[in-house]
Design an enzyme around this catalytic site. Structure first.
Site, PDB file in Angstrom:
ATOM      1  N   PHE A  24       0.811  -1.221   0.000  1.00 11.23           N
ATOM      2  CA  PHE A  24       0.000   0.000   0.000  1.00 11.23           C
ATOM      3  C   PHE A  24       0.840   1.264   0.000  1.00 11.23           C
ATOM      4  O   PHE A  24       0.383   2.328  -0.406  1.00 11.23           O
ATOM      5  CB  PHE A  24      -0.961  -0.002   1.192  1.00 11.23           C
ATOM      6  CG  PHE A  24      -0.364   0.429   2.504  1.00 11.23           C
ATOM      7  CD1 PHE A  24      -0.474   1.744   2.941  1.00 11.23           C
ATOM      8  CD2 PHE A  24       0.289  -0.476   3.327  1.00 11.23           C
ATOM      9  CE1 PHE A  24       0.071   2.149   4.155  1.00 11.23           C
ATOM     10  CE2 PHE A  24       0.825  -0.091   4.541  1.00 11.23           C
ATOM     11  CZ  PHE A  24       0.712   1.221   4.958  1.00 11.23           C
ATOM     12  N   LYS A  25       2.093   1.155   0.429  1.00 13.90           N
ATOM     13  CA  LYS A  25       2.950   2.344   0.485  1.00 13.90           C
ATOM     14  C   LYS A  25       3.171   2.961  -0.900  1.00 13.90           C
ATOM     15  O   LYS A  25       3.446   4.155  -1.020  1.00 13.90           O
ATOM     16  CB  LYS A  25       4.299   1.991   1.106  1.00 13.90           C
ATOM     17  CG  LYS A  25       4.227   1.397   2.508  1.00 13.90           C
ATOM     18  CD  LYS A  25       3.782   2.402   3.543  1.00 13.90           C
ATOM     19  CE  LYS A  25       3.687   1.796   4.932  1.00 13.90           C
ATOM     20  NZ  LYS A  25       4.956   1.527   5.569  1.00 13.90           N
ATOM     21  N   ASP A  26       3.030   2.149  -1.951  1.00 14.10           N
ATOM     22  CA  ASP A  26       3.220   2.680  -3.308  1.00 14.10           C
ATOM     23  C   ASP A  26       2.229   3.795  -3.631  1.00 14.10           C
ATOM     24  O   ASP A  26       2.556   4.727  -4.373  1.00 14.10           O
ATOM     25  CB  ASP A  26       3.029   1.564  -4.350  1.00 14.10           C
ATOM     26  CG  ASP A  26       4.168   0.571  -4.373  1.00 14.10           C
ATOM     27  OD1 ASP A  26       5.325   0.995  -4.203  1.00 14.10           O
ATOM     28  OD2 ASP A  26       3.899  -0.626  -4.573  1.00 14.10           O
ATOM     29  N   THR A  69       7.876   0.605   3.467  1.00 12.25           N
ATOM     30  CA  THR A  69       8.142   2.002   3.125  1.00 12.25           C
ATOM     31  C   THR A  69       9.433   2.126   2.331  1.00 12.25           C
ATOM     32  O   THR A  69       9.513   2.875   1.354  1.00 12.25           O
ATOM     33  CB  THR A  69       8.221   2.873   4.397  1.00 12.25           C
ATOM     34  OG1 THR A  69       6.939   2.956   4.985  1.00 12.25           O
ATOM     35  CG2 THR A  69       8.703   4.277   4.072  1.00 12.25           C
ATOM     36  N   MET A  90       3.745   6.834  -2.127  1.00 13.99           N
ATOM     37  CA  MET A  90       5.150   7.087  -2.442  1.00 13.99           C
ATOM     38  C   MET A  90       5.356   7.444  -3.912  1.00 13.99           C
ATOM     39  O   MET A  90       6.218   8.269  -4.252  1.00 13.99           O
ATOM     40  CB  MET A  90       5.983   5.866  -2.079  1.00 13.99           C
ATOM     41  CG  MET A  90       7.404   6.204  -1.735  1.00 13.99           C
ATOM     42  SD  MET A  90       7.555   7.170  -0.202  1.00 13.99           S
ATOM     43  CE  MET A  90       7.248   5.919   1.018  1.00 13.99           C
TER      44      MET A  90
END
Length: 486
Positions: free
Chosen positions: A123-125, A156, A128
């Site tokens: 989900f960090k994509d 992350t 980011m």
């Protein structure tokens, strides 16, 4: 839109001014001076938008100093079929973060929101990739450079490095706890050979890595000379980007704006669920925000008792949901700021007490630091805890009943979400990563390997490049300076 520090730094800042910096000069975190509100008419208009255009509508409420044409172009560049595997050109409305109905339990519906369609399968994509494009845009405007210094418990770091690799004027120095990530997570980061990427494995736990980032960021002279910025969720732009998928989840799970939904979020550093808090403060009809923790249950303890008690490194468990192995939740300060009616002096005092005494108590009991815990329900927060046996059983159960494989962190979320499902209120569980990233636990639960997307079949066998270092601020500063030439 102007921004203020949770600890009272007096100079208001614009979105562009805080984008590259991370922590405020006083060590606090930035929040908008007031939350923008979203009307029912806007929600109606947003239902048919692509994810990229929804992101633009949300972002423009916060980044008011960036020209709208530029902001829309950045959103469309980020949330595109070229970046997300399940998206199709011109038809990404439901494909960037699709919803999957899992089950009806306790008379209510449990829905999974898939957030792992980006390049690093986590989900960090979602945030980011936007941050990388925002950084490149801002640096080009200033003809400047940025040295990103961050910490990761697993996802992350790879999301940041994949978003920043090859970006002009950007170097990434990423700390991770040595030998405490999954083999897949470590390989994703350490196999990158880009010359602007530096991986440092710290002898300690994630909290030690995070403490190093804060110590360096609080040395304002060093930070300025070395042009230090951050991509951790202490960076406000990270949180704003995550706000978008709460709106997408709500709009996909409802047909009108009179219905409420709840969200369950696997939580370690409080950044992901902090974005849900922001969405709720903007007027999104959210009933409950459910904090799901693993064995490192600092946040669950607070939301049950009002006591915030951080753990020392030796007390922090290394678990099979390693991205949540965190005992000092950085973004928690943003919620406490709102809980205390934005009293920056009290926030500063409480988090100074965290440094000196290891925590604070808002339960209202004898000797406590206040009684604000009584107001937590006003913000919709509840919590629960999941341990290894729970997540293995949940992975096994969801696969047996629905043919769906979930990763250990998402399993923690599903386990806790089932405790709070209510009739008539859809419960959306935020997925954190694809199960392939945690194959050891999937094999334990299901007796077989997790499926891997194309291109990741033998990632652990790739050559790896990283340095091992102790948790020493002086050594870390010397390392950064030695690789920037500044």
């Amino acid at each position: 839109m102007q921004y203020v520090s949770t600890r009272g730094h007096s100079a208001a800042q614009s979105f562009s001014e805080i984008l590259l910096g991370g922590l405020a000069p006083d060590g606090g975190l930035y929040l908008p001076a007031e939350y923008p509100r979203v009307s029912g008419a806007e929600l109606d208009a947003w239902r048919a938008l692509s994810y990229a255009d929804l992101a633009f509508e949300v972002l423009k409420k916060f980044a008011t100093d960036i020209p709208e044409a530029d902001l829309k172009a950045l959103a469309r560049k980020t949330y595109s079929a070229g970046v997300y595997r399940n998206a199709r050109a011109g038809d990404d409305t439901a494909r960037i973060t699709p919803l999957h109905a899992l089950e009806f339990a306790n008379g209510g519906e449990l829905i999974l929101q898939a957030l792992s369609n980006g390049p690093t399968l986590a989900f960090k994509d979602i945030a980011m990739q936007l941050l990388g494009n925002l950084f490149e845009y801002a640096l080009a405007k200033q003809d400047a450079e940025l040295n990103i210094f961050g910490a990761t418990s697993g996802d992350t770091g790879s999301a940041a490095e994949y978003a920043m690799r090859g970006k002009k004027g950007i170097r990434v120095f990423m700390l991770s706890p040595h030998r405490k990530m999954s083999a897949f997570q470590a390989a994703q980061m350490f196999s990158l050979q880009d010359q602007n990427i530096y991986n440092i494995a710290v002898e300690g736990v994630f909290d030690d890595c995070q403490d190093l980032v804060k110590a360096v960021s609080n040395d304002l002279e060093f930070k300025a000379r070395q042009k230090i910025g951050t991509v951790n969720s202490i960076n406000w732009a990270r949180v704003v980007a995550q706000v978008v998928y709460y709106f997408r989840g709500y709009l996909g799970a409802t047909t009108d704006n009179h219905q409420k939904v709840s969200f369950t979020v696997p939580s370690g550093n409080f950044g992901n669920i902090c974005a849900g808090h922001v969405a709720r403060m903007m007027g999104l009809p959210i009933d409950k925000l459910v904090v799901a923790t693993n064995e490192n249950d600092v946040l669950d303890e607070f939301f049950r008792t009002g006591v915030y008690r951080v753990r020392q490194s030796a007390e922090t468990h290394h678990t099979t949901s390693p991205s949540m192995d965190i005992s000092k939740a950085s973004n928690f300060e943003r919620f406490i700021y709102d809980l205390l009616d934005r009293d920056a002096a009290r926030v500063r005092a409480l988090f100074e007490k965290v440094q000196t005494h290891g925590g604070f108590d808002l339960s209202g009991g004898p000797g406590s630091d206040g009684d604000e815990f009584r107001r937590v329900a006003h913000y919709g927060f509840v919590s629960g805890k999941s341990v290894h046996a729970d997540r293995v059983a949940t992975i096994r159960d969801i696969h047996a009943k629905y043919g769906v494989t979930i990763d250990p962190h998402t399993a923690d979320g599903v386990k806790v979400a089932r405790e709070y499902v209510a009739p008539g209120v859809p419960m959306i569980v935020l997925e954190t990563a694809l199960p392939a990233k945690f194959n050891e636990t999937i094999r334990e639960a299901l007796g077989r390997d997790a499926e891997r997307p194309a291109g990741f079949e033998n990632i652990e066998a790739l050559p790896q490049r990283f340095d091992v270092m102790p948790a020493d601020v002086g050594r870390m500063k010397a390392y950064i300076a030695g690789h920037t030439g500044l």
